[in-house]
Design an enzyme around this catalytic site. Structure first.
Site, PDB file in Angstrom:
ATOM      1  N   ARG A 228      10.958  -5.982   5.774  1.00  8.68           N
ATOM      2  CA  ARG A 228      10.772  -4.551   5.453  1.00  8.68           C
ATOM      3  C   ARG A 228      11.698  -3.650   6.276  1.00  8.68           C
ATOM      4  NH1 ARG A 228       4.862  -2.060   5.261  1.00  8.68           N
ATOM      5  NH2 ARG A 228       4.764  -2.780   7.410  1.00  8.68           N
TER       6      ARG A 228
ATOM      7  N   ARG B 217     -10.118   1.399   8.034  1.00  9.92           N
ATOM      8  CA  ARG B 217      -9.707   0.045   8.394  1.00  9.92           C
ATOM      9  C   ARG B 217     -10.868  -0.730   9.021  1.00  9.92           C
ATOM     10  NH1 ARG B 217      -3.865   1.117   8.810  1.00  9.92           N
ATOM     11  NH2 ARG B 217      -2.751  -0.809   9.116  1.00  9.92           N
TER      12      ARG B 217
ATOM     13  N   ARG C 164      -1.836  -8.474  13.429  1.00 10.16           N
ATOM     14  CA  ARG C 164      -2.281  -7.488  12.426  1.00 10.16           C
ATOM     15  C   ARG C 164      -3.104  -8.167  11.329  1.00 10.16           C
ATOM     16  NH1 ARG C 164       3.348  -4.923  11.166  1.00 10.16           N
ATOM     17  NH2 ARG C 164       2.276  -3.479   9.784  1.00 10.16           N
TER      18      ARG C 164
ATOM     19  N   LYS D  21       0.820  -1.224   0.000  1.00  5.90           N
ATOM     20  CA  LYS D  21       0.000   0.000   0.000  1.00  5.90           C
ATOM     21  C   LYS D  21       0.848   1.266   0.000  1.00  5.90           C
ATOM     22  CE  LYS D  21      -2.398  -0.645   3.808  1.00  5.90           C
ATOM     23  NZ  LYS D  21      -1.814  -1.885   4.346  1.00  5.90           N
TER      24      LYS D  21
ATOM     25  N   ARG E  15      10.385  -1.185  11.540  1.00  8.39           N
ATOM     26  CA  ARG E  15       9.285  -0.768  12.415  1.00  8.39           C
ATOM     27  C   ARG E  15       9.150  -1.744  13.574  1.00  8.39           C
ATOM     28  NH1 ARG E  15       4.088   0.351   8.618  1.00  8.39           N
ATOM     29  NH2 ARG E  15       3.118  -0.606  10.431  1.00  8.39           N
TER      30      ARG E  15
HETATM   31  P1  AMP Z   1       0.186   1.095   9.147  1.00 10.66           P
HETATM   32  O1  AMP Z   1       1.400   1.938   9.031  1.00 10.66           O
HETATM   33  O2  AMP Z   1      -0.917   1.507   8.222  1.00 10.66           O
HETATM   34  O3  AMP Z   1       0.478  -0.384   9.066  1.00 10.66           O
HETATM   35  O4  AMP Z   1      -0.404   1.346  10.634  1.00 10.66           O
HETATM   36  C1  AMP Z   1       0.366   1.054  11.778  1.00 10.66           C
HETATM   37  C2  AMP Z   1      -0.545   0.970  12.995  1.00 10.66           C
HETATM   38  O5  AMP Z   1      -1.186   2.235  13.219  1.00 10.66           O
HETATM   39  C3  AMP Z   1      -1.686  -0.037  12.912  1.00 10.66           C
HETATM   40  O6  AMP Z   1      -1.293  -1.366  13.241  1.00 10.66           O
HETATM   41  C4  AMP Z   1      -2.682   0.546  13.922  1.00 10.66           C
HETATM   42  O7  AMP Z   1      -2.278   0.277  15.248  1.00 10.66           O
HETATM   43  C5  AMP Z   1      -2.518   2.047  13.682  1.00 10.66           C
HETATM   44  N1  AMP Z   1      -3.438   2.548  12.630  1.00 10.66           N
HETATM   45  C6  AMP Z   1      -3.119   3.059  11.407  1.00 10.66           C
HETATM   46  N2  AMP Z   1      -4.214   3.410  10.724  1.00 10.66           N
HETATM   47  C7  AMP Z   1      -5.266   3.127  11.527  1.00 10.66           C
HETATM   48  C8  AMP Z   1      -6.689   3.237  11.389  1.00 10.66           C
HETATM   49  N3  AMP Z   1      -7.243   3.713  10.266  1.00 10.66           N
HETATM   50  N4  AMP Z   1      -7.450   2.859  12.437  1.00 10.66           N
HETATM   51  C9  AMP Z   1      -6.928   2.385  13.567  1.00 10.66           C
HETATM   52  N5  AMP Z   1      -5.597   2.223  13.768  1.00 10.66           N
HETATM   53  C10 AMP Z   1      -4.778   2.583  12.758  1.00 10.66           C
END
Ligand code: AMP
Length: 206
Positions: free
Chosen positions: A118, A84, A161, A13, A150
């Site tokens: 990653r 999400r 996740r 993404k 990360r």
């Molecule tokens: P990402 O970088 O998109 O993988 O997001 C990392 C983490 O941020 C996720 O595992 C969630 O804990 C939090 N997060 C990101 N976007 C959202 C969202 N739209 N709703 C809830 N938590 C989010």
């Protein structure tokens, strides 16, 4: 134009959103990046969201929706990591009209491999990994800064996740299909191939 890029963690993404944003002159809005920025600055919001992010759970809607609203530009953008869940999609619908949702599908075993591999540039945010490793280990090809992993990119957290994706996020597929906004792309293809398929579809809605 308002786009959403959907998919499991490490489905590509972020990579595709960055490329599409460059090509189409869109802002790239990643809620994960916005949250990580809060953590870096140690803001009051960071304290509230840190434990959710560590375990790979979703941060509460009230917090993420406010963060998104505060960062939505007036012009065109691509949303990465939001919505999400169905409740987030319904909230989003109250604010904007989406033109297209691009879903990058990958099998779980590829997702786990990609996640563990990653690495991200701490300076420019470039993403490296299984498909595109950096030329020198842990050094960014683009700017020479060091790469980091990360804290939530480990085998234990990625399994949670994926569960969160299956339980909370995957219902969005039918939701956007019912609105005739859904476009599926095989996320296991090479980066340029995924991009080409997405660009061709976007051209039909312009
Ligand atoms: P990402 O970088 O998109 O993988 O997001 C990392 C983490 O941020 C996720 O595992 C969630 O804990 C939090 N997060 C990101 N976007 C959202 C969202 N739209 N709703 C809830 N938590 C989010």
């Amino acid at each position: 134009m308002k786009l959403i890029i959907l998919g499991k963690p490490s489905s590509g993404k972020g990579t595709q959103a960055k490329l599409l944003a460059q090509k189409l002159n869109l802002k790239h809005i990643s809620t994960g990046d916005l949250l990580r920025h809060e953590l870096k600055l140690k803001t009051p919001l960071a304290e509230k969201v840190e434990s959710y992010m560590k375990t790979g759970s979703l941060v509460p809607d009230s917090l993420i929706i406010e963060l998104l609203k505060n960062n939505l530009p007036n012009d065109d953008y691509i949303l990465d990591g939001f919505p999400r869940s169905l409740s987030q999609a319904e909230e989003l619908e109250k604010i904007i009209k989406i033109d297209l949702v691009i879903d990058l599908f990958c099998e779980d075993d590829l997702i786990i491999k990609r996640t563990i591999e990653r690495r991200i540039c701490q300076s420019c945010g470039a993403i490296y990994g299984l498909t595109v490793p950096s030329k020198v280990p842990n050094v960014c090809d683009k700017c020479g800064s060091s790469l980091y992993q990360r804290p939530d990119d480990n085998e234990e957290t990625i399994k949670n996740r994926l569960d969160v994706y299956n339980n909370e996020t995957s219902p969005l597929i039918d939701y956007y299909k019912s609105k005739d906004l859904y476009f599926l792309v095989d996320g296991s293809l090479q980066i340029p191939e995924v991009q080409e398929l997405a660009m061709k579809k976007i051209a039909t809605i312009k």
